[in-house]
Design a protein around this motif. Structure first.
Motif, PDB file in Angstrom:
ATOM      1  N   ASN A   2      -4.872  -0.141   7.817  1.00 29.73           N
ATOM      2  CA  ASN A   2      -4.979   0.316   6.711  1.00 29.73           C
ATOM      3  C   ASN A   2      -6.164   1.401   6.192  1.00 29.73           C
ATOM      4  O   ASN A   2      -5.209   2.573   6.097  1.00 29.73           O
ATOM      5  CB  ASN A   2      -5.867  -0.337   6.195  1.00 29.73           C
ATOM      6  CG  ASN A   2      -5.650  -2.261   5.640  1.00 29.73           C
ATOM      7  OD1 ASN A   2      -6.377  -3.042   6.315  1.00 29.73           O
ATOM      8  ND2 ASN A   2      -4.720  -2.331   5.217  1.00 29.73           N
ATOM      9  N   TYR A  27     -17.604   4.823  -3.580  1.00 27.70           N
ATOM     10  CA  TYR A  27     -16.580   5.661  -3.774  1.00 27.70           C
ATOM     11  C   TYR A  27     -16.970   7.132  -3.382  1.00 27.70           C
ATOM     12  O   TYR A  27     -16.264   7.808  -3.752  1.00 27.70           O
ATOM     13  CB  TYR A  27     -16.860   5.235  -5.376  1.00 27.70           C
ATOM     14  CG  TYR A  27     -16.220   3.792  -5.639  1.00 27.70           C
ATOM     15  CD1 TYR A  27     -14.335   3.835  -5.081  1.00 27.70           C
ATOM     16  CD2 TYR A  27     -16.188   2.685  -5.839  1.00 27.70           C
ATOM     17  CE1 TYR A  27     -14.787   2.569  -5.867  1.00 27.70           C
ATOM     18  CE2 TYR A  27     -15.812   1.446  -5.881  1.00 27.70           C
ATOM     19  CZ  TYR A  27     -14.640   1.748  -5.420  1.00 27.70           C
ATOM     20  OH  TYR A  27     -14.338   0.325  -5.645  1.00 27.70           O
ATOM     21  N   GLY A  80      -8.577  11.805  -1.441  1.00 26.91           N
ATOM     22  CA  GLY A  80      -7.466  11.711  -0.291  1.00 26.91           C
ATOM     23  C   GLY A  80      -7.446  10.790   0.513  1.00 26.91           C
ATOM     24  O   GLY A  80      -7.144  10.120   2.127  1.00 26.91           O
ATOM     25  N   THR A 124      -9.952   7.131   2.062  1.00 25.63           N
ATOM     26  CA  THR A 124     -10.038   5.547   1.898  1.00 25.63           C
ATOM     27  C   THR A 124     -11.138   5.161   1.886  1.00 25.63           C
ATOM     28  O   THR A 124     -12.061   5.256   2.647  1.00 25.63           O
ATOM     29  CB  THR A 124      -8.761   5.079   3.303  1.00 25.63           C
ATOM     30  OG1 THR A 124      -7.830   5.952   2.645  1.00 25.63           O
ATOM     31  CG2 THR A 124      -8.814   3.767   3.140  1.00 25.63           C
ATOM     32  N   GLU A 181      -9.365  -0.033  -8.455  1.00 25.40           N
ATOM     33  CA  GLU A 181      -8.622   0.572  -8.107  1.00 25.40           C
ATOM     34  C   GLU A 181      -8.085   2.215  -9.469  1.00 25.40           C
ATOM     35  O   GLU A 181      -7.953   2.768  -9.307  1.00 25.40           O
ATOM     36  CB  GLU A 181      -6.988  -0.266  -8.111  1.00 25.40           C
ATOM     37  CG  GLU A 181      -6.764  -1.689  -6.970  1.00 25.40           C
ATOM     38  CD  GLU A 181      -5.133  -1.835  -7.440  1.00 25.40           C
ATOM     39  OE1 GLU A 181      -4.166  -1.387  -8.369  1.00 25.40           O
ATOM     40  OE2 GLU A 181      -5.200  -2.952  -6.733  1.00 25.40           O
ATOM     41  N   ALA A 191     -10.925   4.491  -7.862  1.00 29.77           N
ATOM     42  CA  ALA A 191     -10.725   4.861  -6.676  1.00 29.77           C
ATOM     43  C   ALA A 191      -9.334   5.890  -7.367  1.00 29.77           C
ATOM     44  O   ALA A 191      -9.400   7.679  -6.801  1.00 29.77           O
ATOM     45  CB  ALA A 191      -9.751   3.926  -6.122  1.00 29.77           C
ATOM     46  N   LYS A 192      -8.486   5.372  -7.960  1.00 29.07           N
ATOM     47  CA  LYS A 192      -7.407   6.365  -8.555  1.00 29.07           C
ATOM     48  C   LYS A 192      -8.272   7.739 -10.174  1.00 29.07           C
ATOM     49  O   LYS A 192      -7.799   8.826  -9.150  1.00 29.07           O
ATOM     50  CB  LYS A 192      -6.500   5.543 -10.448  1.00 29.07           C
ATOM     51  CG  LYS A 192      -4.909   6.674  -9.941  1.00 29.07           C
ATOM     52  CD  LYS A 192      -4.187   6.244 -10.958  1.00 29.07           C
ATOM     53  CE  LYS A 192      -2.604   6.279 -11.731  1.00 29.07           C
ATOM     54  NZ  LYS A 192      -2.268   5.571 -12.545  1.00 29.07           N
ATOM     55  N   ILE A 209      -8.707   8.290  -4.504  1.00 33.01           N
ATOM     56  CA  ILE A 209      -8.952   8.124  -2.988  1.00 33.01           C
ATOM     57  C   ILE A 209      -8.320   6.978  -2.835  1.00 33.01           C
ATOM     58  O   ILE A 209      -7.482   6.368  -4.578  1.00 33.01           O
ATOM     59  CB  ILE A 209     -10.225   7.955  -2.651  1.00 33.01           C
ATOM     60  CG1 ILE A 209     -11.057   6.598  -3.479  1.00 33.01           C
ATOM     61  CG2 ILE A 209     -11.311   9.112  -2.748  1.00 33.01           C
ATOM     62  CD1 ILE A 209     -12.056   6.405  -3.307  1.00 33.01           C
ATOM     63  N   LYS A 210      -7.827   5.812  -1.724  1.00 32.00           N
ATOM     64  CA  LYS A 210      -7.382   4.550  -1.977  1.00 32.00           C
ATOM     65  C   LYS A 210      -8.417   3.610  -2.198  1.00 32.00           C
ATOM     66  O   LYS A 210      -9.085   4.236  -0.580  1.00 32.00           O
ATOM     67  CB  LYS A 210      -6.620   4.699  -1.079  1.00 32.00           C
ATOM     68  CG  LYS A 210      -5.498   5.946  -1.161  1.00 32.00           C
ATOM     69  CD  LYS A 210      -4.064   5.261   0.699  1.00 32.00           C
ATOM     70  CE  LYS A 210      -4.714   6.020   1.712  1.00 32.00           C
ATOM     71  NZ  LYS A 210      -3.867   6.342   2.645  1.00 32.00           N
ATOM     72  N   ALA A 211      -8.357   2.237  -2.213  1.00 30.79           N
ATOM     73  CA  ALA A 211      -8.780   1.390  -1.769  1.00 30.79           C
ATOM     74  C   ALA A 211      -8.136   0.275  -1.602  1.00 30.79           C
ATOM     75  O   ALA A 211      -7.347  -0.309  -2.451  1.00 30.79           O
ATOM     76  CB  ALA A 211      -9.690   1.372  -3.394  1.00 30.79           C
ATOM     77  N   ILE A 212      -8.758  -0.699  -0.072  1.00 26.88           N
ATOM     78  CA  ILE A 212      -8.422  -1.700  -0.324  1.00 26.88           C
ATOM     79  C   ILE A 212      -9.448  -2.284   0.218  1.00 26.88           C
ATOM     80  O   ILE A 212      -9.762  -2.039   1.016  1.00 26.88           O
ATOM     81  CB  ILE A 212      -7.365  -1.068   1.617  1.00 26.88           C
ATOM     82  CG1 ILE A 212      -6.165   0.300   1.118  1.00 26.88           C
ATOM     83  CG2 ILE A 212      -6.850  -1.979   1.838  1.00 26.88           C
ATOM     84  CD1 ILE A 212      -6.293   0.821   2.569  1.00 26.88           C
TER      85      ILE A 212
END
Length: 311
Positions: A141, A225, A231, A233, A243, A246-247, A251-254
């Motif tokens: 991930n 956050y 960029g 994660t 989400e 994060a947007k 950044i990405k959020a998983i």
């Protein structure tokens, strides 16, 4: 096999630890690509009590009664008709497909591996759901690379102890949060900077990290956050990330869902054999003390993985 029954913990309805009931039940039989394993040790994962309580029934709806647990180590008792990679008597570890809190369990051959001789059954039972989750979070991930920075929340827990070691082994700069009692311990796992969360808000001293691995959730997840560089994660094991937030931050959020493969188990066992990582066992209980184990897990405190031993 002469005795076709076994002792197992079963849950008949959602609720507290008292819903864990020790019963005599029918011993399962393996399908073509499965094995029946005599269980020696079981890893107690936080998801076990979250499922039992009904907290995550939206994501993990259960059909009652069910046997809890997934992480185990034991000895192969019977193999399915198409199994060639494992034999009766082999010591194995990995993921159960029909519940691990029992004297015997069923596992798919894709989700188990041979236990190294250097590893005890108790140590091997800490791998699935702990080391495998950390491995997938960081490398599948997060795509963690040498030289990157990572903040790990809950670094002394069942996943955190492995995530800290894996990240240090990979050559990342590791920042970790933990309690006062575990500061030196987490340093010993390879963390460069360790923050006592009871004294210092991490967001006051951390910024622009490449990755945050959150094993705590709640407020800790919400505050994470802001410390991630654009960029970067955010990876969480203990909540549903936003989400949209994060947007906004770029950044990405998983949210990690542990899948556990034979390849991962073998790779982790190899690192153990080479002395690159160590397992950490927390409190140990017997199978009939599963309620006590869940109560301990629910405190959210402790070091390493709680284990159930099966005589």
């Amino acid at each position: 096999m002469t005795n076709q029954t076994m002792k197992a913990i079963r849950v008949h309805q959602y609720g507290g630890p008292e819903k864990l009931i020790l019963e005599q039940v029918q011993r399962p039989r393996p399908l073509a690509k499965e094995v029946l394993v005599r269980v020696h040790a079981i890893g107690v994962l936080p998801i076990d009590w979250k499922i039992r309580s009904g907290m995550v029934k939206r994501f993990f709806p259960m059909k009652f009664p069910y046997i809890p647990g997934s992480s185990f180590a034991g000895t192969v008792e019977e193999v399915g008709s198409e199994v060639t990679s494992f034999r009766v008597g082999d010591a194995v570890f990995g993921k159960s497909t029909r519940g691990a809190y029992a004297e015997y369990t069923i596992a798919s051959i894709d989700g188990i591996a041979h236990k190294p001789e250097s590893m005890s059954f108790e140590e091997a039972a800490t791998i699935q759901g702990g080391a495998t989750t950390a491995w997938e979070a960081l490398f599948l991930n997060g795509r963690l690379e040498n030289g990157q920075s990572i903040l790990i929340h809950g670094a002394a827990g069942g996943v955190g102890v492995y995530a800290t070691q894996f990240a240090a082994w990979k050559g990342a700069r590791v920042i970790a949060t933990t309690s006062t009692a575990n500061l030196d311990f987490v340093h010993s796992l390879g963390a460069e900077t360790v923050i006592d969360y009871s004294i210092t808000p991490f967001e006051e001293v951390v910024n622009d990290v490449d990755i945050v691995l959150d094993a705590v959730g709640g407020e800790t997840l919400d505050r994470s956050y802001s410390v991630i560089k654009p960029g970067g994660t955010l990876i969480t094991l203990a909540g549903q990330p936003s989400e949209s937030k994060a947007k906004q931050l770029g950044i990405k959020a998983i949210r990690v869902i542990n899948r556990c493969s034979n390849e991962e188990l073998r790779a982790i066992a190899q690192l153990f054999n080479e002395g690159k990582i160590k397992t950490v066992i927390g409190d140990t209980f017997s199978l009939d003390e599963a309620r006590l184990a869940h109560k301990q897990s629910q405190t959210g405190h402790g070091r390493g993985r709680i284990i159930l031993q099966v005589p």
